[in-house]
Design a protein around this motif. Sequence first.
Motif, PDB file in Angstrom:
ATOM      1  N   ALA A 186       0.963  -1.221  -0.082  1.00  0.00           N
ATOM      2  CA  ALA A 186      -0.055  -0.144  -0.142  1.00  0.00           C
ATOM      3  C   ALA A 186       0.784   1.419   0.085  1.00  0.00           C
ATOM      4  O   ALA A 186       2.036   1.407   0.828  1.00  0.00           O
ATOM      5  N   ALA A 187       0.299   2.189  -0.697  1.00  0.00           N
ATOM      6  CA  ALA A 187       1.263   3.493  -0.595  1.00  0.00           C
ATOM      7  C   ALA A 187       1.131   4.168   0.561  1.00  0.00           C
ATOM      8  O   ALA A 187       2.131   4.630   0.954  1.00  0.00           O
ATOM      9  N   GLN A 188       0.144   4.053   1.407  1.00  0.00           N
ATOM     10  CA  GLN A 188       0.362   4.664   2.771  1.00  0.00           C
ATOM     11  C   GLN A 188       1.210   4.244   3.586  1.00  0.00           C
ATOM     12  O   GLN A 188       1.800   4.619   4.513  1.00  0.00           O
ATOM     13  N   CYS A 189       1.763   2.874   3.341  1.00  0.00           N
ATOM     14  CA  CYS A 189       3.121   2.383   4.097  1.00  0.00           C
ATOM     15  C   CYS A 189       4.263   3.512   4.099  1.00  0.00           C
ATOM     16  O   CYS A 189       5.085   3.461   5.089  1.00  0.00           O
ATOM     17  N   LEU A 190       4.380   4.290   3.061  1.00  0.00           N
ATOM     18  CA  LEU A 190       5.486   5.202   2.843  1.00  0.00           C
ATOM     19  C   LEU A 190       5.097   6.734   2.962  1.00  0.00           C
ATOM     20  O   LEU A 190       6.251   7.333   2.860  1.00  0.00           O
ATOM     21  N   GLU A 191       3.862   7.058   2.734  1.00  0.00           N
ATOM     22  CA  GLU A 191       3.302   8.254   2.734  1.00  0.00           C
ATOM     23  C   GLU A 191       3.868   9.205   3.598  1.00  0.00           C
ATOM     24  O   GLU A 191       4.275  10.393   3.733  1.00  0.00           O
ATOM     25  N   ALA A 192       3.699   8.707   4.913  1.00  0.00           N
ATOM     26  CA  ALA A 192       4.178   9.326   6.307  1.00  0.00           C
ATOM     27  C   ALA A 192       5.661   9.420   6.827  1.00  0.00           C
ATOM     28  O   ALA A 192       6.162  10.174   7.493  1.00  0.00           O
ATOM     29  N   LEU A 193       6.404   8.843   5.953  1.00  0.00           N
ATOM     30  CA  LEU A 193       7.849   8.507   5.982  1.00  0.00           C
ATOM     31  C   LEU A 193       8.507   9.664   5.262  1.00  0.00           C
ATOM     32  O   LEU A 193       8.209  10.133   4.148  1.00  0.00           O
ATOM     33  N   SER A 194       9.809  10.284   6.108  1.00  0.00           N
ATOM     34  CA  SER A 194      10.436  11.150   5.215  1.00  0.00           C
ATOM     35  C   SER A 194      11.531  10.375   4.059  1.00  0.00           C
ATOM     36  O   SER A 194      11.374   9.165   4.360  1.00  0.00           O
ATOM     37  N   LEU A 195      11.829  11.187   3.270  1.00  0.00           N
ATOM     38  CA  LEU A 195      12.891  10.290   2.285  1.00  0.00           C
ATOM     39  C   LEU A 195      13.950   9.724   2.920  1.00  0.00           C
ATOM     40  O   LEU A 195      14.291   8.812   2.522  1.00  0.00           O
ATOM     41  N   TYR A 196      14.401  10.239   3.835  1.00  0.00           N
ATOM     42  CA  TYR A 196      15.600   9.640   4.969  1.00  0.00           C
ATOM     43  C   TYR A 196      15.097   8.191   5.233  1.00  0.00           C
ATOM     44  O   TYR A 196      15.901   7.274   5.084  1.00  0.00           O
ATOM     45  N   GLU A 197      14.034   8.268   5.893  1.00  0.00           N
ATOM     46  CA  GLU A 197      13.366   7.121   6.716  1.00  0.00           C
ATOM     47  C   GLU A 197      13.205   5.957   5.538  1.00  0.00           C
ATOM     48  O   GLU A 197      13.486   4.624   5.586  1.00  0.00           O
ATOM     49  N   ILE A 198      12.663   6.429   4.355  1.00  0.00           N
ATOM     50  CA  ILE A 198      12.475   5.422   3.314  1.00  0.00           C
ATOM     51  C   ILE A 198      13.687   4.844   2.895  1.00  0.00           C
ATOM     52  O   ILE A 198      13.794   3.624   2.567  1.00  0.00           O
ATOM     53  N   SER A 199      14.836   5.572   2.792  1.00  0.00           N
ATOM     54  CA  SER A 199      15.953   5.005   2.073  1.00  0.00           C
ATOM     55  C   SER A 199      16.669   4.046   3.305  1.00  0.00           C
ATOM     56  O   SER A 199      17.548   3.146   2.779  1.00  0.00           O
ATOM     57  N   SER A 200      16.112   3.997   4.539  1.00  0.00           N
ATOM     58  CA  SER A 200      16.750   3.057   5.476  1.00  0.00           C
ATOM     59  C   SER A 200      15.823   1.821   5.777  1.00  0.00           C
ATOM     60  O   SER A 200      16.052   1.417   6.914  1.00  0.00           O
ATOM     61  N   VAL A 201      14.754   1.937   5.003  1.00  0.00           N
ATOM     62  CA  VAL A 201      13.681   0.735   5.294  1.00  0.00           C
ATOM     63  C   VAL A 201      14.493  -0.605   4.946  1.00  0.00           C
ATOM     64  O   VAL A 201      15.068  -0.839   4.008  1.00  0.00           O
ATOM     65  N   THR A 202      13.985  -1.654   5.929  1.00  0.00           N
ATOM     66  CA  THR A 202      14.504  -3.178   5.551  1.00  0.00           C
ATOM     67  C   THR A 202      13.178  -3.946   5.282  1.00  0.00           C
ATOM     68  O   THR A 202      12.575  -4.021   5.932  1.00  0.00           O
ATOM     69  N   ALA A 203      13.398  -4.745   3.933  1.00  0.00           N
ATOM     70  CA  ALA A 203      12.482  -5.679   4.027  1.00  0.00           C
ATOM     71  C   ALA A 203      12.918  -6.910   4.289  1.00  0.00           C
ATOM     72  O   ALA A 203      13.950  -7.454   4.069  1.00  0.00           O
ATOM     73  N   LEU A 204      11.992  -7.733   5.153  1.00  0.00           N
ATOM     74  CA  LEU A 204      12.284  -9.052   5.918  1.00  0.00           C
ATOM     75  C   LEU A 204      11.485 -10.166   5.027  1.00  0.00           C
ATOM     76  O   LEU A 204      10.244 -10.155   5.117  1.00  0.00           O
ATOM     77  N   ILE A 205      12.248 -11.069   4.429  1.00  0.00           N
ATOM     78  CA  ILE A 205      11.702 -11.832   3.738  1.00  0.00           C
ATOM     79  C   ILE A 205      11.772 -13.447   4.339  1.00  0.00           C
ATOM     80  O   ILE A 205      12.939 -13.673   5.060  1.00  0.00           O
ATOM     81  N   GLY A 206      10.837 -14.057   4.250  1.00  0.00           N
ATOM     82  CA  GLY A 206      10.732 -15.365   4.874  1.00  0.00           C
ATOM     83  C   GLY A 206      10.709 -15.550   6.360  1.00  0.00           C
ATOM     84  O   GLY A 206      11.282 -16.362   6.882  1.00  0.00           O
TER      85      GLY A 206
END
Length: 366
Positions: A171-191
Motif C-alpha cells: 500500500a502507498a500509505q505504508c511510505l506516505e508518512a515517512l521522510s525520504l531519509y526514513e524510506i532510504s533506510s527501510v529493511t524488507a524482511l523475507i521468509g
Amino acid sequence: MIGDQKGFSMAFLLAVVSLLSCCQASYFILPRVSRTDDAIIIDLDGSGYASPFQGKNWYGQIANPGFIPVPSFNPYPMMFRQQQQPSGWPYPSGYLSRLEEEPIDVKQVAATCGGGPATMPKTGGLASGRVYGAIVAKKGAWPFIVALQKSTDGKLFCSGTLISDTKVLLAAQCLEALSLYEISSVTALIGMYLSDQSDVQMTRRITKVVLHDKYNAFNYANDIAILTLDAPVAISKTVGPACLPPASSDPDQYVEENAIIMGWGTEDSGVIKLQQTKTAIPIMANTECKGDSTFGKYVTDATICLDTSSTGPYACKIDKGGPVVILPSPGAWTVVGINSYTKDCFSNGLKTRVSAYRTWIDTYMK
C-alpha cells in the motif's frame, strides 16, 4: 615559501570539506524523485545527496521537490564496506541477511508463482489468542509475505507481497508518512515467521519506490505501491512470489470467491507467529461494501472487501500493505487485494483491488 603554505592550506581545507561532505552524505541520502503520468518514482540507487531532509509528509511536496541530482557516490563509509554481503547490506539491527539453509533448484521455481498450501485452509489449527478469528500459520506456508522494518526503532510497520524475485507489492500509505531519509533506510524482511525477526531468511534494502500518482491519503484511493529490492531473493520452498490476477475493470470480479488474509496481527511487544484466517472468507459485492458504516464512503470500483461479519479476523495496522489471496487453481495463490483502510484489529477493512491496477503494475515491474 608563504605561497607554498597558502597553497597547502587551501588544499588541506578542500580535503576537509570533501571529507565532511562525504560523511554527511553517508547519513543523509536524498533519492532522486521523478514523476510520470501515473506514478511518483523515488530512486535510491546511486542517488545524489543534499542537506538533511527529515520532515514528514513529503508526498504532498512532490509536485515541486526541488532536488537536483548530483554525481553518484558510495553512501557507506569505508568502515562498513567489508561487512556487506552478496545477499544484503549492513543493518543496524545487528544481523546480516542469510539464505535458507536448504534452497531448492531455482530453475524449478523461478518460472512459477503462487506457492503455498495445497488447498484452501479449513477450520482447525492452533488458536493464537491474539487476533480474533485467526490461527497460527504453518511455518513456511506463505512464501510471498514480506514485513517492513524501520531502522529508527527496529519495529515492523507494514507488510507487503513478493511478486517477483526483486519486487514487492504493498500500500502507498505504508511510505506516505515517512521522510525520504526514513524510506532510504527501510529493511524488507523475507521468509519471516516470528515477529521478533529472529528467524528472517533474507533481508533486503530498497533501491526504488513507485507510488501511484493519484494516491489520496484522505480516502485511500489508489492505495498501491511497488518496491524494488537491492538484490534478488533466493527462491526456495519457503520464499517465492505470489501470482498476479488478470486485469479487469469489473469491481465484482471475485465476488463469493474465498480469500485468505495473513499477518502478525498485533502491535504488542511479545513474539507473535505469523497468523492467517481461521476459515476462508468470501469476497463481498461492492454494493455491500458501500453499506459499511466505517469505510463504505471509501469504496470505489478499484477496491474490494471481505465478509468477516461472522468469522473474522481483521487486519491490524502493521498488516497494512499485506496480501489478500485466493486459490483459483492448485499451486497458484493469487494476490487479489492489498490491505488498505484498517481501523483496528477488531473491525473490517477495505482492500485495494489488484486486478484494477494490473496494467499499472506491469508498467513498473520492469
